[in-house]
Design a protein around this motif. Structure first.
Motif, PDB file in Angstrom:
ATOM      1  N   ALA A 295      38.208  40.313  32.148  1.00 21.20           N
ATOM      2  CA  ALA A 295      37.380  40.260  33.353  1.00 21.20           C
ATOM      3  C   ALA A 295      36.107  39.491  33.052  1.00 21.20           C
ATOM      4  O   ALA A 295      35.570  39.540  31.936  1.00 21.20           O
ATOM      5  CB  ALA A 295      37.047  41.667  33.851  1.00 21.20           C
ATOM      6  N   GLY A 296      35.616  38.743  34.041  1.00 22.60           N
ATOM      7  CA  GLY A 296      34.384  37.978  33.862  1.00 22.60           C
ATOM      8  C   GLY A 296      33.845  37.500  35.186  1.00 22.60           C
ATOM      9  O   GLY A 296      34.387  37.818  36.254  1.00 22.60           O
ATOM     10  N   PHE A 302      34.361  27.108  35.733  1.00 18.96           N
ATOM     11  CA  PHE A 302      35.278  28.241  35.680  1.00 18.96           C
ATOM     12  C   PHE A 302      35.985  28.310  34.331  1.00 18.96           C
ATOM     13  O   PHE A 302      36.193  29.401  33.782  1.00 18.96           O
ATOM     14  CB  PHE A 302      36.316  28.127  36.803  1.00 18.96           C
ATOM     15  CG  PHE A 302      37.375  29.179  36.734  1.00 18.96           C
ATOM     16  CD1 PHE A 302      37.135  30.468  37.180  1.00 18.96           C
ATOM     17  CD2 PHE A 302      38.628  28.889  36.193  1.00 18.96           C
ATOM     18  CE1 PHE A 302      38.104  31.452  37.109  1.00 18.96           C
ATOM     19  CE2 PHE A 302      39.605  29.869  36.104  1.00 18.96           C
ATOM     20  CZ  PHE A 302      39.345  31.155  36.570  1.00 18.96           C
ATOM     21  N   ALA A 303      36.373  27.159  33.772  1.00 17.47           N
ATOM     22  CA  ALA A 303      37.101  27.151  32.509  1.00 17.47           C
ATOM     23  C   ALA A 303      36.269  27.778  31.392  1.00 17.47           C
ATOM     24  O   ALA A 303      36.767  28.604  30.613  1.00 17.47           O
ATOM     25  CB  ALA A 303      37.502  25.727  32.141  1.00 17.47           C
ATOM     26  N   ARG A 304      35.000  27.414  31.294  1.00 20.32           N
ATOM     27  CA  ARG A 304      34.142  27.990  30.258  1.00 20.32           C
ATOM     28  C   ARG A 304      33.911  29.468  30.500  1.00 20.32           C
ATOM     29  O   ARG A 304      33.846  30.266  29.559  1.00 20.32           O
ATOM     30  CB  ARG A 304      32.815  27.240  30.207  1.00 20.32           C
ATOM     31  CG  ARG A 304      32.938  25.809  29.691  1.00 20.32           C
ATOM     32  CD  ARG A 304      31.593  25.138  29.606  1.00 20.32           C
ATOM     33  NE  ARG A 304      31.708  23.777  29.111  1.00 20.32           N
ATOM     34  CZ  ARG A 304      30.686  22.938  28.972  1.00 20.32           C
ATOM     35  NH1 ARG A 304      29.450  23.336  29.303  1.00 20.32           N
ATOM     36  NH2 ARG A 304      30.881  21.712  28.509  1.00 20.32           N
ATOM     37  N   SER A 305      33.787  29.868  31.745  1.00 20.10           N
ATOM     38  CA  SER A 305      33.596  31.281  32.068  1.00 20.10           C
ATOM     39  C   SER A 305      34.829  32.083  31.672  1.00 20.10           C
ATOM     40  O   SER A 305      34.719  33.218  31.187  1.00 20.10           O
ATOM     41  CB  SER A 305      33.312  31.450  33.560  1.00 20.10           C
ATOM     42  OG  SER A 305      32.157  30.732  33.939  1.00 20.10           O
ATOM     43  N   ALA A 308      34.968  32.532  27.923  1.00 21.53           N
ATOM     44  CA  ALA A 308      33.974  33.491  27.453  1.00 21.53           C
ATOM     45  C   ALA A 308      34.502  34.920  27.466  1.00 21.53           C
ATOM     46  O   ALA A 308      33.984  35.785  26.754  1.00 21.53           O
ATOM     47  CB  ALA A 308      32.706  33.398  28.303  1.00 21.53           C
ATOM     48  N   THR A 309      35.538  35.196  28.251  1.00 19.37           N
ATOM     49  CA  THR A 309      36.116  36.543  28.287  1.00 19.37           C
ATOM     50  C   THR A 309      37.042  36.800  27.106  1.00 19.37           C
ATOM     51  O   THR A 309      37.465  37.935  26.895  1.00 19.37           O
ATOM     52  CB  THR A 309      36.905  36.756  29.590  1.00 19.37           C
ATOM     53  OG1 THR A 309      38.031  35.873  29.613  1.00 19.37           O
ATOM     54  CG2 THR A 309      36.029  36.484  30.798  1.00 19.37           C
ATOM     55  N   GLY A 310      37.381  35.761  26.343  1.00 16.25           N
ATOM     56  CA  GLY A 310      38.290  35.908  25.218  1.00 16.25           C
ATOM     57  C   GLY A 310      39.653  35.300  25.452  1.00 16.25           C
ATOM     58  O   GLY A 310      40.510  35.346  24.563  1.00 16.25           O
ATOM     59  N   ARG A 338      33.567  36.774  40.823  1.00 21.52           N
ATOM     60  CA  ARG A 338      34.201  37.583  39.779  1.00 21.52           C
ATOM     61  C   ARG A 338      35.714  37.343  39.746  1.00 21.52           C
ATOM     62  O   ARG A 338      36.316  37.027  40.768  1.00 21.52           O
ATOM     63  CB  ARG A 338      33.916  39.076  39.992  1.00 21.52           C
ATOM     64  CG  ARG A 338      32.424  39.422  39.913  1.00 21.52           C
ATOM     65  CD  ARG A 338      32.228  40.913  39.824  1.00 21.52           C
ATOM     66  NE  ARG A 338      32.931  41.495  38.677  1.00 21.52           N
ATOM     67  CZ  ARG A 338      32.480  41.459  37.422  1.00 21.52           C
ATOM     68  NH1 ARG A 338      31.323  40.872  37.151  1.00 21.52           N
ATOM     69  NH2 ARG A 338      33.191  42.017  36.452  1.00 21.52           N
ATOM     70  N   PHE A 339      36.285  37.512  38.563  1.00 21.91           N
ATOM     71  CA  PHE A 339      37.732  37.338  38.419  1.00 21.91           C
ATOM     72  C   PHE A 339      38.263  38.278  37.341  1.00 21.91           C
ATOM     73  O   PHE A 339      37.535  38.683  36.430  1.00 21.91           O
ATOM     74  CB  PHE A 339      38.079  35.886  38.059  1.00 21.91           C
ATOM     75  CG  PHE A 339      37.453  35.415  36.766  1.00 21.91           C
ATOM     76  CD1 PHE A 339      38.103  35.567  35.551  1.00 21.91           C
ATOM     77  CD2 PHE A 339      36.196  34.806  36.779  1.00 21.91           C
ATOM     78  CE1 PHE A 339      37.525  35.135  34.365  1.00 21.91           C
ATOM     79  CE2 PHE A 339      35.615  34.366  35.590  1.00 21.91           C
ATOM     80  CZ  PHE A 339      36.275  34.528  34.389  1.00 21.91           C
TER      81      PHE A 339
END
Length: 566
Positions: A295-296, A302-305, A308-310, A338-339
């Protein structure tokens, strides 16, 4: 004495057996003789006097105070014997090692002075040494150290108590004699059977299988060639890289029995000897599926986000391509959206492999979207079974209008007369005719161009794009969400045009195609039994998404929990 030998490890028993036998036959009898001679009143004594610190008192050589190994016992006996030959510094001795050695010296002198027929030959230094070793062992060297109370009781024992002490046990019956040495377990062990074991070899820089096989695996050159010929992919053994490894087993003669090498975590080969030949078998490893929820929130791209969640790069790429069918990240995503992503991977020996997206939930300022993978056909659907590839209409209007100009990449321009590709299809129609969207999508651009006139570009959910030129009036704005059949504009005659018409383009993979014969997606939404099966499969996945608990989860368990609550 025998009880002590019985308690020793087998190795010590075997070492001491010849010593004990010799000392028993020679040394023990000699010691008794010298002791009897010493007891006669005519024997003159000589003492070796060693000064002791204040408070010390001499004693017999006893090692009962410590669990001393056999090697230390022999060493202590040697030190005591050396005291009769040369001076030993006081600081090299301990109180329990100081012994009155005049017994041995006097006994030897007495035997030499009065030889008789029954007198034994005097002991030489070697026999004397052995006798002292056995005497030290016989003093219960390996017993537990005496306690203070035990020592105190011994020191105050009266002579009468010592004289009356005896034993009525017949130890000879229990322990046997040296003629019966079965207690030493001297039977010869049977020869152990050779059991081949797996070993691992790590490839060094510049190492080749052909040379290694001959030097370390016991293979001849012809056997190496035969083995390589049987491999489905010879490069597995001929194209090595430093750091790679393989496992192997050798027989008792050092010849190769088995060889196992993995191409990757899942695939490899197993080579096994069958007589003079080698059989090759492929290895396929199947992992245990493991689900994990990530979750992030969007912060930047969006790709970097997502990374960042792993999520790994492969999962991020799959996720981006999936959402792009419904979402334009450059225009529709907002900071703070959020996603959640449910990812499934195969776990093999602690390594995660073949990660794949099971479901994604996106909650944004401009769009909310939930997609779930259908394991039956491996396609994604909304939770109600709607497909990402909905029906796509061939014509962007209602009714029937004449086709005035076909798609033609080599067409001559009607105004300039030069070769100018015509990347769309023209339909002659009155100004103000309603233009409709052929499929669901989002308006990507609304603008005005000197040649194209007023125009609109729509990006559809299946990834296709459509363009509409020479419009008189747009009815939607940039970023608007449109459905199939919704009115988006009115036709016109703006820009470089020879008359009222609609110029319509379909673009696939950034290349224009002929809208009149291109293969268009059909409605692939689920229905009937397939829809019911999909909803049952989706139920535990939706529970996992709604929980918001990131980390490793069990989708099956999530479904069972919901059923129990119901």
């Amino acid at each position: 004495m025998l009880r002590i030998l019985h308690s020793l490890p087998r190795t010590h028993k075997l070492l001491l057996l010849p010593v004990a036998t010799m000392v028993t036959v020679l040394g023990a009898q000699k010691l008794l003789t010298t002791f009897n001679d010493f007891s006669t009143p005519t024997t003159s004594l000589e003492s070796v006097l060693v000064p002791l610190p204040a408070g010390s008192r001499p004693g017999v050589p006893s090692l009962r105070h410590a669990q001393t190994p056999v090697a230390d016992v022999i060493g202590r006996a040697s030190r005591a014997l050396d005291a009769t030959r040369e001076h030993i510094p006081l600081n090299d001795l301990t109180a329990t090692e100081i012994v009155d050695l005049d017994v041995i010296v006097a006994a030897e002198a007495s035997i030499a002075a009065q030889p008789t027929e029954d007198t034994f030959v005097p002991l030489d230094d070697g026999a004397l040494h052995m006798a002292m070793v056995v005497g030290t062992l016989a003093s219960n060297t390996f017993d537990s150290p005496p306690t203070q109370s035990t020592l105190a009781d011994t020191s105050v024992a009266s002579d009468s108590e010592i004289g009356d002490a005896t034993s009525y046990d017949d130890y000879a019956i229990e322990l046997g004699t040296f003629d019966d040495i079965s207690f030493l377990n001297l039977e010869l062990a049977a020869e152990e059977t050779f059991v081949p074991e797996w070993a691992t070899h790590i490839v060094a820089s510049g190492e080749t299988f052909a040379i290694l096989a001959q030097n370390q695996l016991g293979l001849g050159y012809s056997q190496v060639l035969e083995l390589l010929a049987n491999l489905p992919d010879q490069r597995l053994l001929t194209h090595w890289q430093a750091g790679q490894s393989f496992d192997y087993k050798l027989n008792a003669q050092g010849e190769l029995l088995s060889l196992r090498m993995m191409k990757n975590t899942r695939e490899g080969v197993l080579v096994e000897r069958e007589g003079s030949q080698f059989a090759v078998t492929g290895i396929q490893r199947h992992g245990e599926p493991v689900q994990r929820l990530y979750a992030g929130s969007v912060s930047g791209s969006f790709a970097r986000s997502a990374q960042a969640t792993g999520l790994n790069s492969g999962a991020v790429t799959e996720l981006t391509r999936l959402l792009e069918q419904k979402l334009d990240f450059r225009r529709d995503s907002r900071r703070g959206d959020r996603f959640q992503v449910l990812l499934e991977s195969d776990m093999i020996e602690g390594e995660t492999l073949d990660s794949r997206v099971l479901a994604v939930q996106y909650e944004g300022a401009r769009m909310d979207l939930t997609l779930v993978r259908n394991l039956t056909d491996n396609n994604f659907y909304t939770p109600d079974g709607s497909s990402l590839d909905p029906a796509f209409s061939r014509y962007p209007f209602e009714g029937s209008y004449r086709l005035s100009s076909n798609f033609n990449p080599r067409r001559k321009h009607p105004v300039t007369g030069r070769i100018s590709p015509h990347n769309g299809t023209d339909f002659a129609m009155p100004i103000g005719t309603a233009v409709t969207s052929p499929a669901t999508g989002r308006v990507e651009r609304v603008g005005n161009h000197h040649a194209a006139g007023r125009y609109i570009v729509i990006r559809h959910d299946n990834g296709y794009r459509t363009r509409y030129l020479h419009l008189s009036r747009p009815l939607v704005g940039r970023g608007d969400r449109v459905e199939m059949g919704e009115r988006i504009a009115l036709s016109g005659n703006t820009g470089r045009s020879t008359g009222p018409h609609l110029h319509y383009e379909v673009i696939v993979n950034n290349s224009p195609v002929n809208a009149m014969n291109v293969e268009l997606p059909e409605n692939r939404s689920l229905n009937g039994e397939s829809l019911e099966a999909f909803k049952r499969q989706t139920q535990p996945i939706m529970v996992a998404l709604q929980s918001g608990e990131t980390g490793t989860i069990s989708v099956a368990q999530a479904g069972n929990d919901e059923e129990d609550e119901g």
